[in-house]
Design a protein around this motif. Sequence first.
Motif: not given
Length: 635
Positions: A398-409, A436-442, A457-459, A470-476
């Motif tokens: 069965a397939a497994v999913t690699l969900n790589v987390m990374y900071p906003p870019k 990933n995960p999507p940035a929630l703080n802008f 996200q809008s201003f 500036e976009a933020h998630n837990q990874h940067g």
Amino acid sequence: MDFMRFIFTEAKIRHFTLVMSVRMAPPLPLIFLLMIHNVFSENGLGVSYSHSHICALKNSSVIMNCNYTYPTGHQIMKLFWTKNPVQGVEPPDLSEDPEYSQRLQYLGDKQHNCTIRLSHVTHKDEHEYCFRFITDKTVKWLGHPGVTLTVTDLQVESPERVTEGDSVRLTCKSSCALTDGATFIWYRNSQPLTERRDRNNQLLLQSVRREDAGRYSCALHGHTYISPAVYLSVTYPPKKTSVIVNPSGEIVEGDSVTLNCSSDSNPPAEISWFKGGTTVGSGRIYSISNISSDHSGEYKCKSRYEDIDKYSDAVTLNVMYPPKSVSVSINGSAEIVEGDSVTLSCSSDSNPPAEISWFKGGTTVGSGRIYSISNISSDRSGEYKCKSINEHGQKYSAAVTLNVMYPPKSVSVSINGSGEIVEGDSVTLICSSDSNPPALNFSWFKENQSSAVGSGQSFSALQSGRFYCEAHNQHGSQRSDAVTVTVHGRKFLYAVAGVTGGLGGLIFIFIIVLLMRKKQRPNHIAQKQDDLYVNVSAHDGSLSESDAVNKNDALYSLITLNNFSHNQTEGKASDSEETEEIQYVTVLHHRNKEMNQPEETESQYDNIRKYQTDATRRSSDQMVEDQSVIYSTVK
């Protein structure tokens, strides 16, 4: 046969001791001779037997020796043997009896010898046999008592079983005493034991071996009769216990397999089967039908003999089967962050071991049971699976999913609409990012300001400047490039509206004039095509150096009408007033970037020049350019 007459007188009977002897002759099996008491009368009549009792072996031949006497002057008229005489009844002649006529042979004569031979005796022949003779003097004589015949067979007497290593004695027995000097022969499994010929009727086996077990029988030398066989059982523990696998070749899942426990013991040992340390069956044969991979393992049997257990060596059932239970496991932390190292392991149950291939989506990315990714990046995200294959089949995990987390870019700002707005309005800026995960703080910033001017996200920008997010998630986090927002005053809006309205009106008037002039042309002239060129140019920027001296924000339009001869391209000038004119209209719009001048200094004007054709100007003495300038000011 001559008959003799016997005169019965008072007889004196003398008894003699019975002597039994054996005479061996090639043509005759075994002959029993009798020496018995004499039966005589005073007148010389009498019969004597060698013995009064005979013990004969079944199917043997018996000789009954006999002598008779009679007085001188008598002649024998008749003589014969009879059995079981009854007083007062004339005894029958055995030679005339169908049961004896073929087996009874008279060996004597008519003088004194009355010996006979009876062949193939059986238990039916067990009777008292007597000799009778008759003379010519009407003398009848019966030699009574006669010879009693007993027929016996042989029996082997033996214990039912004997333990290996012990001694045993076998005896060849009969129901009556056989003649002295008989030679016994022993047989095992119908084969004579030539080394065991003995005058003794016993067979001694010392230190019995398991090979001594078998069916034993005995016989007398020279006789065809053999005793019934008796089985001698030799008990012994198993020497060696082993397992035989059938078939002996490769075993594939679904085959049938038989295990045979070989244990040489007597009596047969109790057999138990073990897989590892677990009992799986009993009996000498252990069968497995439709074998599966679960049956693979080590098997052995146990033989139990008189509370003594003996185990066989273990044999291994190696069942071949295609891959199954194929799965992928991810080694590492639960959350995979860009830059981590990740190892994928493919687990496959198969025999022989399978070859492993790795796939991301439908693309092959590697091989081997382990697939490692070092310094993982976001483009490694996706579904992974492995394929397991051997000569018996293949299977995918069965397939497994690699969900790589990374900071906003790739953070960027887009403007919803134009970046130029009028004072009082706003423009919406939207911040987008890849994370990933999507940035929630802008956070929104204006250049040259340290503190944030907004979030989300809008201003909505209300003032001019350069803005970035500036976009933020837990990874940067990451900031975007700045975009420019320009805000104009309300007067600018009015000026633009006036110029637009003025230009529209002038164009409309110009079109009406053209249509009216077109109607006034001669037919041949009207057929010619009018050329109308309208040049409108709007300048949004600084004025030229020649106009900059005004130092005011001027908004103006220049419309120039030029009349040229239609035939100017041929190099000829026409003096006719009906010559077609080409009109050029130029509208120039200039705006100074500085919008903060007082209202009274602002001016809008239109400059319209009308030029006559070159021919007209040449025909005029004054050569004066007819020029009209119209200025209009809009506030």
